[in-house]
Enzyme design. Structure first.
Site, PDB file in Angstrom:
ATOM      1  N   ASP A  89     -11.412 -30.392 -65.912  1.00 24.50           N
ATOM      2  CA  ASP A  89     -12.207 -29.434 -66.684  1.00 24.50           C
ATOM      3  C   ASP A  89     -11.485 -28.084 -66.738  1.00 24.50           C
ATOM      4  O   ASP A  89     -11.394 -27.378 -65.738  1.00 24.50           O
ATOM      5  CB  ASP A  89     -13.584 -29.278 -66.026  1.00 24.50           C
ATOM      6  CG  ASP A  89     -14.569 -28.519 -66.899  1.00 24.50           C
ATOM      7  OD1 ASP A  89     -14.150 -27.978 -67.951  1.00 24.50           O
ATOM      8  OD2 ASP A  89     -15.758 -28.471 -66.543  1.00 24.50           O
ATOM      9  N   HIS A  98     -12.630 -25.707 -68.549  1.00 26.36           N
ATOM     10  CA  HIS A  98     -13.801 -24.815 -68.573  1.00 26.36           C
ATOM     11  C   HIS A  98     -13.607 -23.601 -69.477  1.00 26.36           C
ATOM     12  O   HIS A  98     -14.233 -22.559 -69.278  1.00 26.36           O
ATOM     13  CB  HIS A  98     -14.171 -24.368 -67.160  1.00 26.36           C
ATOM     14  CG  HIS A  98     -15.633 -24.509 -66.844  1.00 26.36           C
ATOM     15  ND1 HIS A  98     -16.575 -23.572 -67.201  1.00 26.36           N
ATOM     16  CD2 HIS A  98     -16.327 -25.501 -66.228  1.00 26.36           C
ATOM     17  CE1 HIS A  98     -17.766 -23.967 -66.814  1.00 26.36           C
ATOM     18  NE2 HIS A  98     -17.651 -25.147 -66.228  1.00 26.36           N
ATOM     19  N   GLU A 140     -11.282 -31.435 -70.405  1.00 22.78           N
ATOM     20  CA  GLU A 140     -12.521 -30.882 -70.960  1.00 22.78           C
ATOM     21  C   GLU A 140     -12.362 -29.401 -71.273  1.00 22.78           C
ATOM     22  O   GLU A 140     -11.795 -28.651 -70.478  1.00 22.78           O
ATOM     23  CB  GLU A 140     -13.660 -31.080 -69.964  1.00 22.78           C
ATOM     24  CG  GLU A 140     -14.994 -30.560 -70.452  1.00 22.78           C
ATOM     25  CD  GLU A 140     -16.128 -30.888 -69.494  1.00 22.78           C
ATOM     26  OE1 GLU A 140     -17.135 -30.159 -69.497  1.00 22.78           O
ATOM     27  OE2 GLU A 140     -16.013 -31.873 -68.729  1.00 22.78           O
ATOM     28  N   GLU A 196     -20.543 -28.922 -74.199  1.00 29.16           N
ATOM     29  CA  GLU A 196     -21.668 -28.458 -73.396  1.00 29.16           C
ATOM     30  C   GLU A 196     -22.197 -27.114 -73.884  1.00 29.16           C
ATOM     31  O   GLU A 196     -23.338 -26.749 -73.599  1.00 29.16           O
ATOM     32  CB  GLU A 196     -21.282 -28.350 -71.919  1.00 29.16           C
ATOM     33  CG  GLU A 196     -20.311 -27.226 -71.596  1.00 29.16           C
ATOM     34  CD  GLU A 196     -19.897 -27.229 -70.139  1.00 29.16           C
ATOM     35  OE1 GLU A 196     -20.404 -26.373 -69.378  1.00 29.16           O
ATOM     36  OE2 GLU A 196     -19.083 -28.081 -69.750  1.00 29.16           O
ATOM     37  N   HIS A 228     -23.215 -34.094 -71.045  1.00 28.80           N
ATOM     38  CA  HIS A 228     -23.063 -33.131 -69.953  1.00 28.80           C
ATOM     39  C   HIS A 228     -24.373 -33.074 -69.176  1.00 28.80           C
ATOM     40  O   HIS A 228     -25.443 -33.034 -69.764  1.00 28.80           O
ATOM     41  CB  HIS A 228     -22.761 -31.764 -70.573  1.00 28.80           C
ATOM     42  CG  HIS A 228     -22.675 -30.618 -69.618  1.00 28.80           C
ATOM     43  ND1 HIS A 228     -23.721 -29.743 -69.412  1.00 28.80           N
ATOM     44  CD2 HIS A 228     -21.651 -30.173 -68.844  1.00 28.80           C
ATOM     45  CE1 HIS A 228     -23.352 -28.816 -68.555  1.00 28.80           C
ATOM     46  NE2 HIS A 228     -22.105 -29.043 -68.185  1.00 28.80           N
TER      47      HIS A 228
END
Length: 400
Positions: free
Chosen positions: A201, A203, A227, A253, A303
């Site tokens: 991730d 992020h 991700e 998400e 998610h």
């Protein structure tokens, strides 16, 4: 002076036909530790449905939106889920955004729970029926030191997981030393060393000059996916990155409607979409996003690092979505200082992980038995949760 006009009402329970006489009589919401917002909907027949409107770090804003929805929809027929969704989304002129969509999510999930309970079937049966009987799952690994990462990976594997997700990096500047990327590769290899598949991730905290390098370095080690390699909104840039790597790109998400996802599909920027059922309009809109993704041969992997109601709602979508890939869930003791997935329910076995999968829920509605007494008690003491905020070594704000 003209005579005062009769105030307009948005209540129109009698204006549309309904397959049931059951109407909404009460909508409540409960802020509970560690950071969850549960929604309780009571009906004239005595059925109670539960939803989740958790939006990490924005609890009070969602509570305000929930108050508005409660004022609008008490008296509406519970059977007309789509009509309620459309009015919630469109009737205030301004629409979308994480706060409104999270509030709508809580109400929508609860209405599906009610319909399933009234009809005596699990929610996945109402979504077209099952296309699988088990749900592949993964959970999060924290930690920064190699010893901590390795230990957490071993714990997750012992708990039945076969896949996990972890930070690709804790801290990178816009253009940092390439040597900083070596630690990311080592993190991946450590978690893989115990036999786990690993999603990485980013992020949204990695910027384009470093993201290109990091994706290239990770690829030979075959992560499950990368991700949010860049912050959402950088559609063309993510599409360009997708053309440079064979690693599947996952995101979503922080997107809340079909319209948010559309440009990513059209640009070929995403391989796996990750809408959150407690943020993206509930089961109704997330199922539509899943169907939309299938048109582009894009996988669906919701998610969900949130509470038990959101996770259960995700399970029902997973069971019925042909393009479902894998489901995120919290590790049971991830929040052990205040609450975990089993704290507010009386049947925690519904979340048991065996050989990397969870069995399809079979009870009516969402299949959860809520501990309402505890929920009401804990909600009286819960403070709003604030997400961590930190600065990098150079003092500049970093993404959570």
């Amino acid at each position: 002076m003209s005579a005062p006009t009769e105030p307009r009402t948005e209540r129109c329970a009698e204006s549309l036909p309904s397959a049931s006489d059951d109407i909404i009589t009460k909508i409540e919401y409960f802020r509970v530790p560690p950071r969850w917002l549960f929604v309780r909907v009571e009906t004239s027949s005595g059925i109670v449905g539960w939803g989740e409107a958790t939006l990490e770090g924005h609890t009070e804003a969602v509570e305000g939106s929930m108050k508005d929805l409660a004022r609008r929809f008490v008296g509406w027929p519970t059977d007309n889920i789509e009509d309620i969704w459309q009015h919630g989304f469109r009737a205030r002129f301004y629409r979308g955004g994480e706060v409104l969509m999270s509030a709508m999510s809580g109400l929508d999930i609860a209405l599906w729970d009610i319909k399933g309970k009234r009809m005596g079937v699990p929610v996945w049966s109402l979504l077209g029926g099952a296309v699988r009987s088990k749900i592949p799952v993964y959970c999060w690994i924290g930690g920064d030191r190699p010893a901590d990462i390795l230990e957490e990976a071993k714990i997750r594997k012992a708990a039945g997981f076969k896949a996990v997700k972890m930070n690709a990096t804790e801290d990178l500047g816009w253009l940092d030393s390439p040597k900083q990327l070596d630690a990311s590769v080592e993190r991946l290899k450590l978690a893989q060393s115990v036999g786990l598949d690993v999603g990485m991730d980013f992020h949204g905290r990695v910027h384009r000059p470093m993201a290109k390098q990091l994706a290239l370095l990770l690829a030979p080690h075959r992560p499950l996916f990368i991700e949010e390699p860049l912050l959402h909104g950088h559609i063309n840039e993510i599409a360009s990155l997708a053309r440079q790597t064979g690693v599947p790109i996952a995101l979503g998400e922080r997107m809340y409607t079909r319209q948010d996802f559309r440009p990513y599909f059209e640009a070929g920027a995403v391989d796996i979409v990750q809408p959150d059922v407690s943020h993206a309009g509930g089961i109704s809109e997330c199922k539509r996003i899943a169907d939309f993704a299938a048109t582009y041969d894009v996988g669906f992997a919701p998610h969900c690092p949130n509470g038990p109601i959101a996770l259960a709602a995700s399970f029902h979508m997973d069971i019925s979505a042909p393009n479902f890939v894998i489901q995120e869930m919290s590790y049971r003791i991830h929040y052990n200082t205040t609450a975990d997935l089993g704290t507010y329910i009386l049947n925690p076995e519904i979340f048991e992980v065996v050989d990397g999968m969870v069995a399809a829920p079979t009870a009516p509605g969402l299949g959860l038995v809520m501990n309402e007494e505890l929920i009401r008690a804990r909600s009286l003491e819960a403070e709003p949760w604030g997400n961590p905020v930190w600065r990098g070594k150079d003092g500049y704000l970093r993404e959570w």
